[in-house]
Design a protein around this motif. Structure first.
Motif, PDB file in Angstrom:
ATOM      1  N   LEU A  76       0.810  -1.222   0.000  1.00 11.75           N
ATOM      2  CA  LEU A  76       0.000   0.000   0.000  1.00 11.75           C
ATOM      3  C   LEU A  76       0.840   1.268   0.000  1.00 11.75           C
ATOM      4  O   LEU A  76       0.297   2.377   0.014  1.00 11.75           O
ATOM      5  N   HIS A  77       2.156   1.119   0.020  1.00  9.10           N
ATOM      6  CA  HIS A  77       3.012   2.312   0.042  1.00  9.10           C
ATOM      7  C   HIS A  77       4.246   2.069  -0.810  1.00  9.10           C
ATOM      8  O   HIS A  77       5.280   1.621  -0.332  1.00  9.10           O
ATOM      9  N   VAL A  78       4.074   2.314  -2.115  1.00 12.66           N
ATOM     10  CA  VAL A  78       5.207   2.237  -3.037  1.00 12.66           C
ATOM     11  C   VAL A  78       5.034   3.370  -4.048  1.00 12.66           C
ATOM     12  O   VAL A  78       3.943   3.580  -4.576  1.00 12.66           O
ATOM     13  N   HIS A  79       6.094   4.146  -4.241  1.00 13.54           N
ATOM     14  CA  HIS A  79       6.052   5.258  -5.200  1.00 13.54           C
ATOM     15  C   HIS A  79       6.518   4.737  -6.559  1.00 13.54           C
ATOM     16  O   HIS A  79       7.631   4.211  -6.664  1.00 13.54           O
ATOM     17  N   LEU A  80       5.685   4.910  -7.584  1.00 13.97           N
ATOM     18  CA  LEU A  80       6.093   4.413  -8.912  1.00 13.97           C
ATOM     19  C   LEU A  80       7.413   5.038  -9.349  1.00 13.97           C
ATOM     20  O   LEU A  80       8.285   4.341  -9.884  1.00 13.97           O
ATOM     21  N   ALA A 112      -1.913  10.585   3.744  1.00 13.85           N
ATOM     22  CA  ALA A 112      -0.853  11.593   3.745  1.00 13.85           C
ATOM     23  C   ALA A 112       0.386  11.023   4.417  1.00 13.85           C
ATOM     24  O   ALA A 112       0.279  10.285   5.400  1.00 13.85           O
ATOM     25  N   HIS A 113       1.548  11.359   3.860  1.00 11.44           N
ATOM     26  CA  HIS A 113       2.795  11.036   4.545  1.00 11.44           C
ATOM     27  C   HIS A 113       2.899  11.895   5.797  1.00 11.44           C
ATOM     28  O   HIS A 113       2.766  13.115   5.727  1.00 11.44           O
ATOM     29  N   CYS A 114       3.084  11.267   6.937  1.00 16.67           N
ATOM     30  CA  CYS A 114       3.480  11.986   8.150  1.00 16.67           C
ATOM     31  C   CYS A 114       4.755  11.319   8.582  1.00 16.67           C
ATOM     32  O   CYS A 114       4.748  10.334   9.313  1.00 16.67           O
ATOM     33  N   SER A 146       7.238  -0.947   0.972  1.00 19.15           N
ATOM     34  CA  SER A 146       8.611  -0.760   0.467  1.00 19.15           C
ATOM     35  C   SER A 146       9.014   0.675   0.127  1.00 19.15           C
ATOM     36  O   SER A 146      10.199   0.949  -0.024  1.00 19.15           O
ATOM     37  N   ASP A 147       8.060   1.601  -0.051  1.00 21.12           N
ATOM     38  CA  ASP A 147       8.360   3.023  -0.296  1.00 21.12           C
ATOM     39  C   ASP A 147       8.982   3.274  -1.676  1.00 21.12           C
ATOM     40  O   ASP A 147       8.247   3.492  -2.626  1.00 21.12           O
ATOM     41  N   ASP A 148      10.303   3.279  -1.776  1.00 22.83           N
ATOM     42  CA  ASP A 148      10.997   3.546  -3.050  1.00 22.83           C
ATOM     43  C   ASP A 148      12.006   2.432  -3.284  1.00 22.83           C
ATOM     44  O   ASP A 148      13.214   2.609  -3.089  1.00 22.83           O
ATOM     45  N   ASP A 171       0.731   7.486   6.098  1.00 18.81           N
ATOM     46  CA  ASP A 171       1.913   6.852   5.537  1.00 18.81           C
ATOM     47  C   ASP A 171       3.105   7.140   6.448  1.00 18.81           C
ATOM     48  O   ASP A 171       3.343   8.293   6.804  1.00 18.81           O
ATOM     49  N   HIS A 172       3.822   6.100   6.828  1.00 24.04           N
ATOM     50  CA  HIS A 172       4.802   6.111   7.931  1.00 24.04           C
ATOM     51  C   HIS A 172       4.001   6.311   9.220  1.00 24.04           C
ATOM     52  O   HIS A 172       3.261   5.436   9.604  1.00 24.04           O
ATOM     53  N   GLY A 173       4.114   7.495   9.850  1.00 23.80           N
ATOM     54  CA  GLY A 173       3.218   7.810  10.961  1.00 23.80           C
ATOM     55  C   GLY A 173       3.527   7.133  12.288  1.00 23.80           C
ATOM     56  O   GLY A 173       2.730   7.231  13.225  1.00 23.80           O
TER      57      GLY A 173
HETATM   58 ZN    ZN Z   1       6.603   7.244   0.740  1.00 23.37          ZN
END
Ligand code: ZN
Ligand code: HPA
Length: 331
Positions: A15-19, A200-202, A281-283, A226-228
């Protein structure tokens, strides 16, 4: 070993991966060649063996945005997304919600519809070829103006619904310093009126994170954070998250690089208190770990039980924005 087989076999959601964070130095080099461009300096300094160089969010973003200049045509965006989804499929990821940053492209002359067309065609192909379900979360860059975010949302709303149907959510990313969530209250309210899911990323270890988390929940009215993980410092916010089913999308490897703490302790404590925590995984091209590697890190470096790893994947299916019919199949 047993552990790797267990992680591999587990049906997973991301649910948290930046293309744009899936752009490997190798793919960037191929796209530069195809588009008759010089490779951006931030990429040529990275090799496929050593990867990109950075030590915090700011130095990461300074490499990340220039590298994107190789993305020019719908086919480029398609190839980027397809490369990631092929890896996701190989890791037994069954559902995936992918962030993208339209302003990082429109600000350098690539049209909004080029980006959406390229990403959408890859997601459609992956759903057919791999049986994975996937959707897009359009992020605003918080270090750009609120007006620019509104222009971006207007671009989305003015396209025919049939061409934007894979975009199911709205997010907020990039440099959090001096860019609080409340800056975007108006544009998030409009997105909410149009029934987009919100997150939202926090980020952790920034100044004012608790006030940013409070604003994200109460001003933007996000459904996820996101994170948080800094929420750990506020019993009130933890209660609120549990009561309102607000999930957290944490990213251990990313955090271990940009903040030198992977937040394993906080992830476990929040999970055990009943917050819907997930691992992501994020990036992955930059932080050099996809979802399985992030889970392996957590299992190897904390006393998380395997049953809790299963629970985090159930959490991910539960807090995902998939349609209910598909959710039943995933769970
Ligand atoms: Zn991110
Ligand atoms: N944080 C903020 N913005 C980002 C990130 C991140 O981890 N990745 C891509 N854009």
């Amino acid at each position: 070993d047993d552990l790797e087989g267990f992680i591999q076999g587990l049906p997973k959601a991301e649910l948290h991966v930046h293309l744009e964070g899936c752009l490997t130095p190798d793919l960037a080099a191929r796209l530069a060649k195809r588009n008759n461009m010089n490779l951006p300096e931030s990429v040529s300094k990275a090799s496929s063996s050593t990867g990109f160089a950075f030590h915090d969010l700011i130095s990461f973003l300074a490499v990340y945005y220039p590298a994107m200049s190789v993305l020019q045509t719908p086919q480029d965006f398609h190839d980027l997304a397809m490369d990631y989804l092929t890896i996701a499929h190989s890791q037994n990821i069954r559902h995936c919600e992918l962030f993208f940053d339209p302003q990082a492209h429109t600000s350098r002359g690539v049209t909004f519809s080029t980006v959406v067309e390229g990403y959408s065609s890859a997601l459609t192909k992956a759903q057919t070829d791999f049986g994975i379900s996937c959707s897009l979360i359009m992020c605003f860059l918080r270090d750009h103006s609120a007006d620019s975010a509104m222009t971006t949302l207007t671009s989305l709303l003015s396209l025919p619904k049939s061409t934007t149907s894979l975009i199911t959510g709205i997010g907020l990313d990039s440099d959090e310093r001096n860019n609080p969530p409340s800056k975007f209250t108006e544009v998030f309210a409009l997105a909410r009126e149009h029934n987009y899911n919100l997150t939202a990323h926090c980020d952790i270890d920034q100044q004012n994170t608790l006030s940013h988390i409070h604003q994200a929940l109460h001003d933007l009215k996000v459904h996820r954070l996101d994170h948080g993980t800094n929420i750990i410092d506020s019993p009130d916010l933890i209660d609120y998250a549990i009561k309102h089913n607000i999930g957290l999308t944490t990213c251990p490897i990313s955090n271990s690089i940009v903040t030198s703490d992977f937040k394993g302790k906080e992830i476990l404590e929040l999970l055990r208190e009943g917050v819907k925590v997930t691992v992501n995984s994020d990036d992955p091209a930059y932080f050099r770990g996809y979802l399985s590697e992030n889970l392996l890190k957590l299992v190897r470096e904390t006393d998380v039980m395997w049953s809790e790893v299963v629970r985090m994947q159930r959490n991910a299916f539960e807090i995902s924005w998939v349609d209910e019919e598909r959710r039943v199949m995933l769970l």
